[in-house]
Design an enzyme around this catalytic site. Structure first.
Site, PDB file in Angstrom:
ATOM      1  N   LYS A   1      90.912  92.649  34.626  1.00 56.71           N
ATOM      2  CA  LYS A   1      92.273  92.135  34.851  1.00 56.71           C
ATOM      3  C   LYS A   1      92.762  91.349  33.636  1.00 56.71           C
ATOM      4  O   LYS A   1      93.858  91.594  33.133  1.00 56.71           O
ATOM      5  CB  LYS A   1      92.289  91.239  36.093  1.00 56.71           C
ATOM      6  CG  LYS A   1      93.579  90.477  36.268  1.00 56.71           C
ATOM      7  CD  LYS A   1      93.539  89.537  37.458  1.00 56.71           C
ATOM      8  CE  LYS A   1      92.951  88.194  37.192  1.00 56.71           C
ATOM      9  NZ  LYS A   1      93.831  87.160  36.655  1.00 56.71           N
ATOM     10  N   ASN A   2      91.968  90.391  33.178  1.00 53.83           N
ATOM     11  CA  ASN A   2      92.478  89.499  32.131  1.00 53.83           C
ATOM     12  C   ASN A   2      92.647  90.205  30.784  1.00 53.83           C
ATOM     13  O   ASN A   2      93.475  89.798  29.975  1.00 53.83           O
ATOM     14  CB  ASN A   2      91.593  88.259  31.998  1.00 53.83           C
ATOM     15  CG  ASN A   2      91.784  87.314  33.187  1.00 53.83           C
ATOM     16  OD1 ASN A   2      92.718  87.484  33.965  1.00 53.83           O
ATOM     17  ND2 ASN A   2      90.908  86.335  33.333  1.00 53.83           N
TER      18      ASN A   2
ATOM     19  N   ARG B   1     100.620  83.909  35.817  1.00 47.23           N
ATOM     20  CA  ARG B   1     100.457  83.131  34.604  1.00 47.23           C
ATOM     21  C   ARG B   1     100.687  83.976  33.347  1.00 47.23           C
ATOM     22  O   ARG B   1     101.355  83.575  32.397  1.00 47.23           O
ATOM     23  CB  ARG B   1      99.018  82.608  34.609  1.00 47.23           C
ATOM     24  CG  ARG B   1      98.728  81.542  33.638  1.00 47.23           C
ATOM     25  CD  ARG B   1      99.255  80.232  34.107  1.00 47.23           C
ATOM     26  NE  ARG B   1      99.420  79.323  33.002  1.00 47.23           N
ATOM     27  CZ  ARG B   1     100.316  78.348  32.976  1.00 47.23           C
ATOM     28  NH1 ARG B   1     101.132  78.157  33.995  1.00 47.23           N
ATOM     29  NH2 ARG B   1     100.404  77.568  31.945  1.00 47.23           N
TER      30      ARG B   1
ATOM     31  N   CYS C   1      97.841  80.703  39.552  1.00 45.79           N
ATOM     32  CA  CYS C   1      97.021  79.813  40.383  1.00 45.79           C
ATOM     33  C   CYS C   1      97.180  78.369  39.931  1.00 45.79           C
ATOM     34  O   CYS C   1      97.225  78.096  38.733  1.00 45.79           O
ATOM     35  CB  CYS C   1      95.538  80.161  40.238  1.00 45.79           C
ATOM     36  SG  CYS C   1      95.084  81.735  40.960  1.00 45.79           S
TER      37      CYS C   1
ATOM     38  N   ARG D   1      98.802  72.953  33.653  1.00 46.16           N
ATOM     39  CA  ARG D   1      98.533  74.061  32.723  1.00 46.16           C
ATOM     40  C   ARG D   1      99.571  74.032  31.589  1.00 46.16           C
ATOM     41  O   ARG D   1     100.484  74.852  31.541  1.00 46.16           O
ATOM     42  CB  ARG D   1      98.545  75.408  33.468  1.00 46.16           C
ATOM     43  CG  ARG D   1      97.467  75.468  34.545  1.00 46.16           C
ATOM     44  CD  ARG D   1      97.385  76.809  35.249  1.00 46.16           C
ATOM     45  NE  ARG D   1      96.673  77.799  34.482  1.00 46.16           N
ATOM     46  CZ  ARG D   1      96.226  78.954  34.986  1.00 46.16           C
ATOM     47  NH1 ARG D   1      96.410  79.241  36.253  1.00 46.16           N
ATOM     48  NH2 ARG D   1      95.601  79.826  34.221  1.00 46.16           N
ATOM     49  N   PRO D   2      99.433  73.078  30.669  1.00 47.73           N
ATOM     50  CA  PRO D   2     100.407  72.981  29.585  1.00 47.73           C
ATOM     51  C   PRO D   2     100.313  74.174  28.630  1.00 47.73           C
ATOM     52  O   PRO D   2      99.290  74.866  28.604  1.00 47.73           O
ATOM     53  CB  PRO D   2     100.005  71.684  28.866  1.00 47.73           C
ATOM     54  CG  PRO D   2      98.579  71.470  29.196  1.00 47.73           C
ATOM     55  CD  PRO D   2      98.337  72.099  30.536  1.00 47.73           C
ATOM     56  N   ILE D   3     101.381  74.383  27.839  1.00 50.36           N
ATOM     57  CA  ILE D   3     101.328  75.481  26.852  1.00 50.36           C
ATOM     58  C   ILE D   3     101.581  74.936  25.437  1.00 50.36           C
ATOM     59  O   ILE D   3     102.071  75.647  24.571  1.00 50.36           O
ATOM     60  CB  ILE D   3     102.302  76.634  27.203  1.00 50.36           C
ATOM     61  CG1 ILE D   3     103.768  76.171  27.205  1.00 50.36           C
ATOM     62  CG2 ILE D   3     101.953  77.275  28.535  1.00 50.36           C
ATOM     63  CD1 ILE D   3     104.744  77.363  27.105  1.00 50.36           C
ATOM     64  N   ASP D   4     101.226  73.669  25.247  1.00 49.44           N
ATOM     65  CA  ASP D   4     101.479  73.052  23.936  1.00 49.44           C
ATOM     66  C   ASP D   4     100.791  73.791  22.787  1.00 49.44           C
ATOM     67  O   ASP D   4     101.350  73.890  21.687  1.00 49.44           O
ATOM     68  CB  ASP D   4     101.030  71.576  23.957  1.00 49.44           C
ATOM     69  CG  ASP D   4      99.584  71.423  24.399  1.00 49.44           C
ATOM     70  OD1 ASP D   4      99.256  71.849  25.518  1.00 49.44           O
ATOM     71  OD2 ASP D   4      98.768  70.901  23.622  1.00 49.44           O
ATOM     72  N   GLN D   5      99.605  74.337  23.022  1.00 48.14           N
ATOM     73  CA  GLN D   5      98.890  75.025  21.938  1.00 48.14           C
ATOM     74  C   GLN D   5      99.537  76.369  21.596  1.00 48.14           C
ATOM     75  O   GLN D   5      99.520  76.802  20.448  1.00 48.14           O
ATOM     76  CB  GLN D   5      97.411  75.240  22.303  1.00 48.14           C
ATOM     77  CG  GLN D   5      96.663  73.951  22.537  1.00 48.14           C
ATOM     78  CD  GLN D   5      96.717  73.027  21.324  1.00 48.14           C
ATOM     79  OE1 GLN D   5      96.322  73.390  20.215  1.00 48.14           O
ATOM     80  NE2 GLN D   5      97.237  71.829  21.527  1.00 48.14           N
TER      81      GLN D   5
ATOM     82  N   ASP E   1      85.865  80.873  36.098  1.00 49.57           N
ATOM     83  CA  ASP E   1      86.357  81.805  37.117  1.00 49.57           C
ATOM     84  C   ASP E   1      85.253  82.323  38.037  1.00 49.57           C
ATOM     85  O   ASP E   1      85.521  83.067  38.980  1.00 49.57           O
ATOM     86  CB  ASP E   1      87.091  82.983  36.461  1.00 49.57           C
ATOM     87  CG  ASP E   1      88.455  82.568  35.934  1.00 49.57           C
ATOM     88  OD1 ASP E   1      88.858  81.418  36.143  1.00 49.57           O
ATOM     89  OD2 ASP E   1      89.125  83.419  35.299  1.00 49.57           O
TER      90      ASP E   1
ATOM     91  N   ARG F   1      95.688  89.706  43.959  1.00 53.17           N
ATOM     92  CA  ARG F   1      96.124  89.552  42.574  1.00 53.17           C
ATOM     93  C   ARG F   1      95.070  90.060  41.601  1.00 53.17           C
ATOM     94  O   ARG F   1      95.402  90.419  40.464  1.00 53.17           O
ATOM     95  CB  ARG F   1      96.397  88.077  42.253  1.00 53.17           C
ATOM     96  CG  ARG F   1      97.667  87.531  42.854  1.00 53.17           C
ATOM     97  CD  ARG F   1      97.989  86.177  42.270  1.00 53.17           C
ATOM     98  NE  ARG F   1      97.676  86.175  40.846  1.00 53.17           N
ATOM     99  CZ  ARG F   1      97.091  85.174  40.200  1.00 53.17           C
ATOM    100  NH1 ARG F   1      96.776  84.080  40.826  1.00 53.17           N
ATOM    101  NH2 ARG F   1      96.832  85.268  38.910  1.00 53.17           N
TER     102      ARG F   1
END
Ligand code: UD1
Length: 430
Positions: free
Chosen positions: A22-23, A94, A118, A123-127, A307, A399
């Site tokens: 999946k990922n 996500r 999930c 879950r920041p996205i600063d990077q 996971d 999912r």
């Protein structure tokens, strides 16, 4: 509303075939729009809902899709004509934010609503944003949570990630493959799906080296071309069935896997007393006595995967003795322990630590899937427990697990999916 009902307590036996990862698929699907050409993706877990939503996004921005067979899709990106993706499309998962990197790479422009997915803690996205900015983009997030990124021209750059992030590594790779010059991602994630994405990009003519180590070098190319590519097997689905075999004191051959990707899981299963036999593309897991206690600490790859943490907790809940689980990736990943405790487990979770006092048996109970991997843990617990377990909110499980009921049934579980009318809906009608 659908539920999964399991009459547990029987050891699982037989063979199960693992689907494509999946990922990896979630990164490769948006990557396909970086070529103005046709890509054929094989071993795609087409029926899981995360993939269905990614396909819907592709269609919304103008890609044409052709189903070749159950697990093969042709993506024609020649007519992709929009860099805008709305909240209705991104809210389901996500990985929809991978379109920020892919659209930047394709159009030097992206307007993508913040993603769903999930809840495992903030879950920041600063990077991700730091990476895009170092490549020369200006990035803003408006009051409606729409990420707006644009660049005149993306230019390669050294990028040091402040923490190991799978998502940031993927997004920066997608934006950088066609940037001018050299991009070096340091402290990059090393997960198998990062390597798979890099292999896919290279099959389209990109120049990505070092994926699988913590330094990835990307030399930008002008254009990418179409290709045919087969996705790697799903490490976490395989791990889930490995733990299910052990937790039910069964004996299962898990086929279509890359054993190297499963090493951290195999090692811990062995510590718990299971036998793990490796073949070229299969592993066999068996356990005949009560599992032994063992401590786990989740880490980025090649450490023990976060996971797999909820699924492994089921095995530890049945172990002889007390085990400690330390979750170092997410700040809020123990909610499922309340459900396991309803089944007779004895787990005390506090912050990022859980103390698991093993019990002899679990007993069936009504439970719910709090998120995707929590749902997988409920399936394993239901298969191991004496009596009947009813799992609600199984859309989380759908999912990420292809044909999960059929696969559990195939190894001897007494399991079925049932449709139940939503009691609230009935009240409304009344
Ligand atoms: C991916 C996986 C998810 C898995 C996780 C860790 C996909 C689609 N999802 O999620 O199943 O649990 O890797 O293996 O592949 N962080 C920041 N800032 C950022 C990015 C991340 O602080 O900009 C933090 C996160 O809050 C988290 C940690 O870094 O604590 C790791 O997150 P990351 O590796 O990015 O996870 P995802 O890519 O979201």
């Amino acid at each position: 509303m659908e539920k999964i009902i399991i009459n547990g307590g029987t050891p699982l036996h037989g063979e199960v075939e693992i689907s494509g990862a999946k990922n990896a698929a979630l990164a490769i699907i948006p990557a396909a729009i970086l070529s103005q050409d046709v890509c054929v993706i094989e071993n795609l877990p087409c029926s899981i809902s995360d993939i269905v939503y990614m396909m819907k996004i592709l269609k919304q921005i103008g890609a044409q899709l052709k189903v070749i067979n159950k697990n093969t899709i042709e993506i024609d990106s020649r007519h992709v004509n929009s860099y805008v993706i709305s909240h209705d499309m991104t809210k389901h998962l996500r990985a929809s934010y991978y379109f920020i990197g892919a659209l930047l790479g394709r159009f030097s422009r992206a307007m993508v609503s913040m993603p769903g997915g999930c809840y495992l803690g903030p879950r920041p996205i600063d990077q991700h944003i730091k990476g895009f900015e170092l490549l020369g983009a200006t990035v803003s997030v408006d009051d409606n949570a729409i990420v707006n990124a644009k660049a005149d021209k993306l230019i390669g750059s050294p990028i040091y990630l402040d923490m190991v992030s799978v998502g940031a590594t993927v997004n920066i790779l997608l934006a950088a493959v066609k940037a001018k010059g050299l991009t070096v991602i340091e402290n990059a994630a090393k997960e198998p799906h990062i390597v798979d994405l890099a292999n896919f990009l290279n099959s389209m003519g990109a120049d990505v080296r070092g994926a699988g180590t913590d330094v990835i070098k990307i030399r930008g190319v002008e254009q990418l071309h179409g290709c045919t590519y087969s996705i790697i097997p799903d490490q976490i689905e395989a791990g889930t069935f490995m733990v299910a075999a052990a937790a039910t004191k069964g004996d299962v051959l898990i086929k279509n896997v890359i054993p190297k990707h499963l090493e951290s899981i195999s090692k811990k299963l062995i510590e718990c007393g299971a036998e793990v036999e490796e073949f070229d593309d299969a592993v066999r897991v068996s356990l005949s006595q009560r599992p032994e206690k063992c401590n786990i600490k989740t880490m980025p790859h090649p450490g023990f995967p976060t996971d797999m943490q909820p699924q492994f907790a089921v095995l530890l809940a049945l172990a002889d003795g007390t085990s400690i689980i330390s979750e170092s990736v997410w700040s809020n990943r123990f909610k499922y322990t309340e459900q396991l405790n309803r089944m007779g487990a004895n787990i005390k979770a506090d912050g990022q630590l859980a103390v698991v006092q093993g019990v002899e048996n679990l007993k069936g109970a009504p439970v719910k899937a709090d998120d995707l991997r929590a749902g997988a843990a409920m399936l394993i617990a239901g298969a191991a427990a004496n009596g009947t377990t009813e799992i609600e909110d199984i859309y989380h499980i759908d999912r990420g697990y292809e044909e999960v009921v059929e696969k559990f049934k195939g190894i001897g579980a007494d399991i079925k999916r049932v449709y139940c009318p939503d009691p609230n809906a009935l009240t409304d009608v009344g």
